[in-house]
Scaffold this motif. Structure first.
Motif, PDB file in Angstrom:
ATOM      1  N   GLY A  98      27.336  69.178  64.090  1.00 54.53           N
ATOM      2  CA  GLY A  98      27.955  67.864  64.027  1.00 54.53           C
ATOM      3  C   GLY A  98      28.536  67.541  62.678  1.00 54.53           C
ATOM      4  O   GLY A  98      29.195  66.515  62.510  1.00 54.53           O
ATOM      5  N   GLY A  99      28.299  68.407  61.673  1.00 58.48           N
ATOM      6  CA  GLY A  99      28.933  68.223  60.374  1.00 58.48           C
ATOM      7  C   GLY A  99      28.146  67.414  59.362  1.00 58.48           C
ATOM      8  O   GLY A  99      28.708  66.963  58.368  1.00 58.48           O
ATOM      9  N   VAL A 100      26.854  67.207  59.613  1.00 59.80           N
ATOM     10  CA  VAL A 100      26.016  66.505  58.641  1.00 59.80           C
ATOM     11  C   VAL A 100      25.471  67.524  57.638  1.00 59.80           C
ATOM     12  O   VAL A 100      24.791  68.475  58.021  1.00 59.80           O
ATOM     13  CB  VAL A 100      24.848  65.771  59.322  1.00 59.80           C
ATOM     14  N   ILE A 101      25.800  67.319  56.366  1.00 54.72           N
ATOM     15  CA  ILE A 101      25.366  68.234  55.308  1.00 54.72           C
ATOM     16  C   ILE A 101      24.265  67.543  54.503  1.00 54.72           C
ATOM     17  O   ILE A 101      24.472  66.441  53.989  1.00 54.72           O
ATOM     18  CB  ILE A 101      26.542  68.590  54.374  1.00 54.72           C
ATOM     19  N   VAL A 102      23.112  68.179  54.419  1.00 51.42           N
ATOM     20  CA  VAL A 102      21.971  67.618  53.682  1.00 51.42           C
ATOM     21  C   VAL A 102      21.734  68.468  52.435  1.00 51.42           C
ATOM     22  O   VAL A 102      21.657  69.698  52.520  1.00 51.42           O
ATOM     23  CB  VAL A 102      20.704  67.590  54.551  1.00 51.42           C
ATOM     24  N   VAL A 103      21.655  67.815  51.293  1.00 51.49           N
ATOM     25  CA  VAL A 103      21.407  68.513  50.023  1.00 51.49           C
ATOM     26  C   VAL A 103      20.232  67.837  49.329  1.00 51.49           C
ATOM     27  O   VAL A 103      20.195  66.607  49.212  1.00 51.49           O
ATOM     28  CB  VAL A 103      22.651  68.465  49.107  1.00 51.49           C
ATOM     29  N   CYS A 104      19.274  68.626  48.860  1.00 50.88           N
ATOM     30  CA  CYS A 104      18.117  68.084  48.141  1.00 50.88           C
ATOM     31  C   CYS A 104      18.433  67.967  46.651  1.00 50.88           C
ATOM     32  O   CYS A 104      19.107  68.841  46.075  1.00 50.88           O
ATOM     33  CB  CYS A 104      16.901  68.986  48.325  1.00 50.88           C
ATOM     34  N   THR A 105      17.910  66.928  46.033  1.00 53.99           N
ATOM     35  CA  THR A 105      18.143  66.739  44.600  1.00 53.99           C
ATOM     36  C   THR A 105      17.553  67.901  43.792  1.00 53.99           C
ATOM     37  O   THR A 105      18.098  68.262  42.739  1.00 53.99           O
ATOM     38  CB  THR A 105      17.528  65.413  44.127  1.00 53.99           C
ATOM     39  N   GLY A 106      16.461  68.486  44.287  1.00 51.21           N
ATOM     40  CA  GLY A 106      15.855  69.611  43.574  1.00 51.21           C
ATOM     41  C   GLY A 106      16.811  70.776  43.444  1.00 51.21           C
ATOM     42  O   GLY A 106      16.828  71.474  42.411  1.00 51.21           O
ATOM     43  N   LEU A 107      17.621  71.007  44.473  1.00 56.42           N
ATOM     44  CA  LEU A 107      18.605  72.088  44.414  1.00 56.42           C
ATOM     45  C   LEU A 107      19.677  71.778  43.376  1.00 56.42           C
ATOM     46  O   LEU A 107      20.075  72.654  42.597  1.00 56.42           O
ATOM     47  CB  LEU A 107      19.246  72.285  45.792  1.00 56.42           C
ATOM     48  N   VAL A 108      20.146  70.557  43.363  1.00 62.80           N
ATOM     49  CA  VAL A 108      21.188  70.182  42.398  1.00 62.80           C
ATOM     50  C   VAL A 108      20.671  70.361  40.967  1.00 62.80           C
ATOM     51  O   VAL A 108      21.372  70.907  40.107  1.00 62.80           O
ATOM     52  CB  VAL A 108      21.641  68.721  42.625  1.00 62.80           C
ATOM     53  N   MET A 109      19.431  69.929  40.729  1.00 64.04           N
ATOM     54  CA  MET A 109      18.857  70.074  39.393  1.00 64.04           C
ATOM     55  C   MET A 109      18.728  71.554  39.009  1.00 64.04           C
ATOM     56  O   MET A 109      19.027  71.956  37.889  1.00 64.04           O
ATOM     57  CB  MET A 109      17.477  69.403  39.328  1.00 64.04           C
ATOM     58  N   HIS A 110      18.283  72.356  39.977  1.00 67.12           N
ATOM     59  CA  HIS A 110      18.107  73.792  39.703  1.00 67.12           C
ATOM     60  C   HIS A 110      19.449  74.458  39.407  1.00 67.12           C
ATOM     61  O   HIS A 110      19.549  75.301  38.496  1.00 67.12           O
ATOM     62  CB  HIS A 110      17.435  74.460  40.896  1.00 67.12           C
TER      63      HIS A 110
END
Ligand SMILES: [Zn+2]
Length: 247
Positions: free
Chosen positions: A63-75
């Motif tokens: 359906g096109g919902v993209i979930v990103v965790c803040t921990g990944l962005v920080m890493h």
């Protein structure tokens, strides 16, 4: 189905408000990648949700919902600071392109189609359940990951990002932990195999789109290793955010 995932995610995670600088930056890049996916004929009402979590995780749901965790962005920010990637866009783009590549290849839908077969085999007892897992589901999942890695390099090129960044990820970050059964029980190919796949695809993409080679940032890809057993590493860039709904 994307709406269901969205409600589930919103109900179980602390979502970063969309107007924050972090959410805006991730959303802008995700939409850039989604725009490249549209060029490949994949059209969804794309939506990005940033959740507060230490997990190094991201996922693109049906359906096109993209979930990103803040921990990944920080890493990823740490990896940019360490010189693994040239820019945060290249680092984050590598993850987003891989996740959206699964949508381009419609892997989520394929996974749902396999579930009735798995449920049927499980009814015949433990041996058939094991057969379903190790002979059908896991090899199929690993093949989907190979396809997503290849498509992701094409998406990186269409977005104007570093096509070598996916290879750099697998050369520098341990993304899989397969346990005692090695690659036989792994949901993903080994990092060395994935680095080689991405390097070979980058060569093809470079020629296809006329992208000059940057020799200074192109380390030699490793040869693939068979059935490598990995201990839990310092980073896992792809774990399930909502395991019961992810495919
Ligand atoms: Zn994947």
């Amino acid at each position: 189905m994307g709406v269901l995932f969205e409600k589930h995610t919103l109900a179980n995670y602390d979502v970063v408000p969309s107007e924050t600088p972090l959410a805006r930056r991730v959303a802008q890049l995700a939409m850039r990648v989604a725009g490249a996916a549209e060029k490949l004929g994949v059209h969804y009402p794309w939506k990005v949700i940033i959740v507060k979590s230490d997990d190094h995780s991201a996922e693109c749901f049906p359906g096109g919902v993209i979930v990103v965790c803040t921990g990944l962005v920080m890493h990823l920010g740490e990896l940019v600071a360490a010189g693994v990637f040239d820019s945060m866009d290249d680092a984050l783009g590598t993850i987003l392109c891989h996740e959206i590549a699964h949508a381009v290849a419609r892997h989520q839908v394929e996974g749902l189609a396999l579930q009735p077969w798995a449920l049927m085999l499980e009814k015949y007892g433990r041996p058939w359940e094991l057969f379903s897992t190790f002979a059908l589901a896991l090899p199929y999942k690993r093949q989907q990951e190979r396809e997503a890695d290849i498509i992701s390099v094409h998406l990186m090129a269409l977005c104007g990002l570093d096509i070598e960044a996916p290879m750099k990820l697998f050369l520098n970050v341990r993304t899989t932990s397969t346990g005692a059964l090695g690659s036989f029980a792994a949901t993903h190919p080994s990092d060395s195999e994935r680095a080689l796949t991405c390097a070979r695809t980058a060569d093809i993409v470079r020629e296809k789109y006329g992208i000059p080679r940057n020799d200074s940032s192109m380390p030699a890809p490793p040869e693939p290793q068979e059935d490598r057993v990995l201990s839990p590493g310092p980073a896992q860039t792809e774990t399930r955010v909502v395991s019961e709904t992810a495919n």
